[in-house]
Design an enzyme around this catalytic site. Structure first.
Site, mmCIF file in Angstrom:
data_model
loop_
_atom_site.group_PDB
_atom_site.id
_atom_site.type_symbol
_atom_site.label_atom_id
_atom_site.label_comp_id
_atom_site.label_asym_id
_atom_site.label_seq_id
_atom_site.Cartn_x
_atom_site.Cartn_y
_atom_site.Cartn_z
ATOM 1 N NE ARG A 105 20.656 4.626 -29.034
ATOM 2 C CZ ARG A 105 19.669 5.743 -28.944
ATOM 3 N NH1 ARG A 105 20.055 6.799 -28.625
ATOM 4 N NH2 ARG A 105 18.269 5.410 -28.721
ATOM 5 N N GLY A 107 24.777 1.128 -26.053
ATOM 6 C CA GLY A 107 24.532 1.600 -24.802
ATOM 7 C C GLY A 107 24.397 3.282 -24.870
ATOM 8 C CG ASP A 110 30.356 7.932 -29.607
ATOM 9 O OD1 ASP A 110 30.907 6.819 -30.172
ATOM 10 O OD2 ASP A 110 30.591 9.155 -29.754
ATOM 11 N N GLY A 177 26.900 0.252 -22.742
ATOM 12 C CA GLY A 177 26.457 -0.961 -23.655
ATOM 13 C C GLY A 177 27.688 -1.787 -24.013
ATOM 14 C CB VAL A 178 28.744 -5.437 -23.600
ATOM 15 C CG1 VAL A 178 28.598 -5.416 -22.000
ATOM 16 C CG2 VAL A 178 27.870 -5.994 -24.096
ATOM 17 C CG HIS A 181 32.340 -0.609 -22.166
ATOM 18 N ND1 HIS A 181 33.349 0.433 -21.885
ATOM 19 C CD2 HIS A 181 32.432 -1.413 -21.239
ATOM 20 C CE1 HIS A 181 33.915 0.289 -20.682
ATOM 21 N NE2 HIS A 181 33.356 -1.000 -20.210
ATOM 22 C CE1 TYR A 187 38.713 3.872 -16.330
ATOM 23 C CE2 TYR A 187 38.213 4.488 -18.487
ATOM 24 C CZ TYR A 187 38.154 4.784 -17.217
ATOM 25 O OH TYR A 187 37.775 5.860 -16.980
ATOM 26 C CB ILE A 238 29.617 -6.438 -31.448
ATOM 27 C CG1 ILE A 238 31.001 -5.888 -31.808
ATOM 28 C CG2 ILE A 238 29.861 -7.610 -30.424
ATOM 29 C CD1 ILE A 238 32.116 -6.689 -32.441
ATOM 30 C CE1 TYR A 472 36.028 7.634 -21.077
ATOM 31 C CE2 TYR A 472 37.970 8.553 -20.779
ATOM 32 C CZ TYR A 472 37.102 7.733 -20.293
ATOM 33 O OH TYR A 472 36.938 7.212 -19.041
HETATM 34 C C1 LIG Z 1 29.036 8.379 -18.301
HETATM 35 C C2 LIG Z 1 29.945 7.640 -19.016
HETATM 36 C C3 LIG Z 1 31.129 6.788 -18.260
HETATM 37 C C4 LIG Z 1 31.932 5.950 -18.961
HETATM 38 N N1 LIG Z 1 32.868 5.201 -18.134
HETATM 39 C C5 LIG Z 1 33.732 4.380 -18.964
HETATM 40 C C6 LIG Z 1 34.540 3.455 -18.188
HETATM 41 O O1 LIG Z 1 34.526 3.484 -17.004
HETATM 42 N N2 LIG Z 1 35.515 2.680 -18.865
HETATM 43 C C7 LIG Z 1 35.502 3.062 -20.270
HETATM 44 O O2 LIG Z 1 36.448 2.243 -20.720
HETATM 45 N N3 LIG Z 1 34.883 3.809 -20.803
HETATM 46 C C8 LIG Z 1 33.841 4.550 -20.248
HETATM 47 N N4 LIG Z 1 32.915 5.371 -20.783
HETATM 48 C C9 LIG Z 1 33.232 5.539 -22.524
HETATM 49 C C10 LIG Z 1 32.523 4.330 -23.181
HETATM 50 O O3 LIG Z 1 33.298 3.050 -22.952
HETATM 51 C C11 LIG Z 1 32.328 4.488 -24.651
HETATM 52 O O4 LIG Z 1 31.627 5.801 -24.716
HETATM 53 C C12 LIG Z 1 31.641 3.224 -25.339
HETATM 54 O O5 LIG Z 1 31.853 3.455 -26.792
HETATM 55 C C13 LIG Z 1 30.292 3.347 -24.942
HETATM 56 O O6 LIG Z 1 29.601 2.180 -25.613
HETATM 57 P P1 LIG Z 1 28.037 2.044 -25.767
HETATM 58 O O7 LIG Z 1 27.537 1.079 -26.585
HETATM 59 O O8 LIG Z 1 27.531 2.523 -24.587
HETATM 60 O O9 LIG Z 1 27.722 3.518 -26.771
HETATM 61 P P2 LIG Z 1 27.113 3.681 -28.121
HETATM 62 O O10 LIG Z 1 27.126 5.058 -28.060
HETATM 63 O O11 LIG Z 1 25.963 2.808 -28.375
HETATM 64 O O12 LIG Z 1 28.348 3.114 -29.042
HETATM 65 C C14 LIG Z 1 29.608 3.611 -29.194
HETATM 66 C C15 LIG Z 1 30.201 3.574 -30.729
HETATM 67 O O13 LIG Z 1 30.203 2.063 -30.759
HETATM 68 C C16 LIG Z 1 29.502 1.917 -31.796
HETATM 69 N N5 LIG Z 1 28.809 0.742 -31.613
HETATM 70 C C17 LIG Z 1 27.611 0.455 -30.750
HETATM 71 N N6 LIG Z 1 27.366 -0.765 -30.622
HETATM 72 C C18 LIG Z 1 28.110 -1.489 -31.683
HETATM 73 C C19 LIG Z 1 28.055 -2.855 -31.775
HETATM 74 N N7 LIG Z 1 27.161 -3.596 -31.201
HETATM 75 N N8 LIG Z 1 29.115 -3.355 -32.766
HETATM 76 C C20 LIG Z 1 29.808 -2.382 -33.352
HETATM 77 N N9 LIG Z 1 29.767 -1.063 -32.862
HETATM 78 C C21 LIG Z 1 28.946 -0.526 -32.119
HETATM 79 C C22 LIG Z 1 28.709 3.335 -32.323
HETATM 80 O O14 LIG Z 1 27.965 3.112 -33.275
HETATM 81 C C23 LIG Z 1 29.413 4.185 -31.668
HETATM 82 O O15 LIG Z 1 30.337 4.601 -32.448
HETATM 83 C C24 LIG Z 1 31.900 6.103 -20.270
HETATM 84 C C25 LIG Z 1 31.122 7.119 -21.131
HETATM 85 C C26 LIG Z 1 30.313 7.721 -20.359
HETATM 86 C C27 LIG Z 1 29.395 8.680 -21.103
#
Ligand SMILES: Cc1cc2nc3c(=O)[nH]c(=O)nc-3n(C[C@H](O)[C@H](O)[C@H](O)COP(=O)(O)OP(=O)(O)OC[C@H]3O[C@@H](n4cnc5c(N)ncnc54)[C@H](O)[C@@H]3O)c2cc1C
Ligand SMILES: *[C@@H]1O[C@H](CO)[C@@H](O)[C@H](O)[C@H]1NC(C)=O
Ligand SMILES: *[C@@H]1O[C@H](CO)[C@@H](O)[C@H](O)[C@H]1NC(C)=O
Ligand SMILES: *[C@@H]1O[C@H](CO)[C@@H](O)[C@H](O)[C@H]1NC(C)=O
Ligand SMILES: *[C@@H]1O[C@H](CO)[C@@H](O)[C@H](O)[C@H]1NC(C)=O
Ligand SMILES: *[C@@H]1O[C@H](CO)[C@@H](O)[C@H](O)[C@H]1NC(C)=O
Ligand SMILES: *[C@@H]1O[C@H](CO)[C@@H](O)[C@H](O)[C@H]1NC(C)=O
Ligand SMILES: *[C@@H]1O[C@H](CO)[C@@H](O)[C@H](O)[C@H]1NC(C)=O
Length: 543
Positions: A105, A107, A110, A177-178, A181, A187, A238, A472
């Site tokens: 995880r 950010g 997901d 979380g980058v 994301h 985007y 990553i 998404y």
């Molecule tokens: C409120 C909200 C707004 C959003 N707005 C946008 C937006 O403006 N633009 C857009 O493009 N998307 C948007 N999203 C979607 C977002 O890009 C994805 O949900 C993204 O996967 C989130 O990344 P995270 O690290 O926060 O999430 P996490 O839930 O931590 O990770 C998402 C997925 O990536 C995997 N992962 C996490 N960290 C890593 C890592 N370090 N290495 C490899 N895999 C990893 C996780 O296991 C999971 O499968 C939005 C989502 C929400 C809930």
């Protein structure tokens, strides 16, 4: 010296404890970490089991979708929050060695909670990168190294601290979380000018299935391609991205103009479909669509809010709008001239005058029970189609749609430059959401509603395949949850998220992670042949 000695003493103690009794998963893991860890930084304080009082706090902390936090949702054995890159490395090595299924995880955004819930395998653990949030900006060469657990808002803030005219084109929601994301595309409001976050990645550091830390050169062209849009948690973890900064003007302009059905929303939206993907690249006008009550009326109406960022001043913006989209009726007093960083806060929905420092808190602005889906549109939806859509939205408690224009730079990349394939010919993307607050009581009803809406939209959206945005994440599409890593079933969602790139992703996966260490409900599967070869091993997924 003293700490070395006590470290060793602890290690010996731990080893003897676990030898003496039949060990728990946590004990085995700690033992393995101790064995492999560099001794510099202690890891023990950063393991949380359900017995630790703060376990639920940590589990909930960044989890965005309350739907996946209900008591009946599967819970991890423990959560490990590494303090260094090498902690993550040993965590991967130990998960593999002990055969403990891991979720990673960054950010926590997901949509299906895949970073903190496993519905395919128990027990499982969470490796939560929240404490790995370094951001190192280099204005001179227009680049930055950003660590997986940093939020995109922190990245924006750290750029702003150094320069008012540099930026990065990624998500609108600042708590993303980058790590997760950018792996899915990323985007935001500058996509029409500069493309996706993933289009602007220069290098990366990743831990592969063998526990090696690789940069771009060491991982090679294929893997470097796969991680920039191929979706999270399929190819490795990553640790860092190296990103390319882009230039923004000192003054940017934002606006939000709302039209209800009574104010001609349907006609304006028809026009938006024709205009928004072709207008000036510096202008991004998204539309937020939802029901709302009207004063003195019992029935609700539909509101369409045009929420925009223009990389330039209001004079120029008004010219552009007058030339291309006068139907919206934008006036000078709708326009707010501001800095890029403040436009980020505006688009993210913070109240005016919120100080940019809020971005350092990394707090989510959005926590709900929700279910979402996505579509890409290649031909304008006719008025009758929109009318049917309004009708359906009015039947649901808290639905929401966000229409997000493409074109500009998005069309200049080929479909195979990175795994993200939704390029030229895409007019816009639709995101459908339904939100609720009352736990899992009526969850089924809401989920059924959005599935029906999705069926209704079939004739109006992309076909063969019907495209979807991997960020998404939607476990409804093309699969049976229990059979996720089955290659045949995976091709359905694989083609929807990645089109022809899916085959290349599968080949790369087969090469870099044939035993499928990095897996989840919709991870890229290795080719079936390697499953056959591994039939008798632990990672049996194809019958
Ligand atoms: C409120 C909200 C707004 C959003 N707005 C946008 C937006 O403006 N633009 C857009 O493009 N998307 C948007 N999203 C979607 C977002 O890009 C994805 O949900 C993204 O996967 C989130 O990344 P995270 O690290 O926060 O999430 P996490 O839930 O931590 O990770 C998402 C997925 O990536 C995997 N992962 C996490 N960290 C890593 C890592 N370090 N290495 C490899 N895999 C990893 C996780 O296991 C999971 O499968 C939005 C989502 C929400 C809930
Ligand atoms: C969790 O509880 C154990 C046992 O009480 C304790 O040793 C450990 O320090 C706690 N972990 C955290 C992160 O508080
Ligand atoms: C975590 O979230 C769940 C679901 O909303 C809730 O039931 C629980 O009380 C929360 N726990 C904490 C400690 O916040
Ligand atoms: C709503 O009704 C109130 C009282 O009847 C009236 O004062 C008000 O002007 C009405 N508002 C609108 C928008 O019609
Ligand atoms: C808008 O454009 C028309 C011509 O297309 C022009 O006559 C008019 O002056 C313009 N208005 C503004 C406010 O720029
Ligand atoms: C996008 O596709 C259209 C036709 O489908 C073509 O005319 C145009 O040149 C393409 N644009 C780019 C940037 O490739
Ligand atoms: C759940 O849905 C039923 C039927 O639509 C409704 O009567 C009830 O009020 C809803 N419950 C909640 C808590 O909203
Ligand atoms: C999963 O797939 C296998 C064959 O691939 C099949 O036998 C099995 O019934 C499927 N399981 C479910 C739950 O559909």
């Amino acid at each position: 010296m003293v700490s070395q000695v006590s470290y060793l003493a602890t290690l010996v103690l731990l080893l003897s404890v676990s030898l003496a009794s039949s060990s728990s998963i946590e004990e085995n893991f700690i033992q393995c970490l101790s064995f492999h860890s560099d001794k510099a930084a202690p890891f023990y304080p950063s393991i949380y089991t359900p017995k630790n009082a703060s376990f639920n706090n940590i589990l909930n902390s960044t989890a965005q979708n309350l739907r996946l936090l209900v008591p009946s949702a599967p819970k991890p054995e423990f959560i490990f929050t590494p303090l260094t890159d090498s902690h993550v490395q040993v965590a991967v090595i130990c998960s593999k060695k002990l055969g403990i299924h891991m979720r990673v995880r960054s950010g926590g955004h997901d949509y299906e909670g895949l970073s903190y819930v496993s519905e395919i395998e128990a027990p499982f653990i969470i490796i939560d990168l929240v404490k790995l949030c370094g951001v190192d900006i280099n204005i001179d060469d227009k680049s930055a190294w950003i660590q997986a657990g940093a939020t995109i808002g922190e990245v924006y803030y750290k750029i702003y601290e150094k320069s008012a005219i540099h930026a990065f084109p990624a998500g609108l929601c600042t708590s993303l979380g980058v790590g997760g994301h950018i792996t899915g595309g990323a985007y935001g409001s500058m996509m029409r000018k500069y493309g996706l976050g993933a289009d602007n990645v220069l290098d990366a550091r990743i831990i592969d299935a063998n526990g090696n830390i690789l940069d771009k050169e060491a991982m090679g062209e294929d893997l470097f391609w796969a991680i920039r849009g191929g979706g999270g948690a399929s190819f490795g973890i990553i640790l860092w991205w190296k990103i390319k900064l882009v230039l923004v003007p000192e003054v940017v302009t934002v606006f939000t103009v709302t039209k209800t059905i009574e104010q001609g929303a349907t006609k304006v939206l028809q026009r938006w479909q024709e205009v928004a993907p072709y207008i000036d690249d510096a202008l991004f006008i998204r539309v937020i669509i939802q029901p709302a009550s009207v004063a003195n009326k019992t029935e609700r109406t539909i509101t369409t809010s045009y929420n925009a960022q223009f990389l330039g001043g209001a004079d120029r913006l008004l010219q552009v709008m007058n030339e291309s989209f006068p139907e919206l009726g934008l006036t000078r007093k709708d326009c707010l001239e501001t800095s890029w960083i403040k436009s980020v806060l505006y688009i993210a929905g913070y109240p005016n005058n919120t100080p940019p420092e809020i971005l350092l808190e990394g707090k989510p602005t959005f926590k709900n029970y929700f279910k979402a889906k996505s579509d890409f549109v290649r031909e304008p939806i006719p008025e009758t189609g929109l009318q049917g859509l309004w009708q359906r939205l009015l039947e649901e408690d808290s639905p929401l749609m966000i229409w997000n224009p493409y074109g500009g730079m998005m069309s200049k990349f080929s479909e195979s430059d990175i795994p993200f394939p939704h390029r030229n010919g895409t007019l816009y993307k639709i995101q459908y959401l339904t939100l609720w607050q009352d736990g899992d009581k009526n969850a089924t009803k809401h989920v059924e509603w959005i599935r029906n809406l999705y069926n209704y939209m079939t004739p109006f959206v992309s076909k063969s395949p019907r495209e979807a945005y991997v960020n998404y994440r939607d476990l409804d599409i093309g699969m049976n949850k229990k059979n996720s890593t089955n290659y045949i079933e995976a091709t359905t969602w694989g083609n929807m998220y990645f089109k022809d790139n899916f085959n290349r992703l599968v080949k790369i996966k087969t090469k870099v992670d044939p035993e499928n260490l990095f897996r989840h409900e919709q991870s890229i599967p290795p080719l079936p042949v390697s499953h056959m070869r591994l039939r008798d091993k632990k990672f049996k997924t194809l019958e």
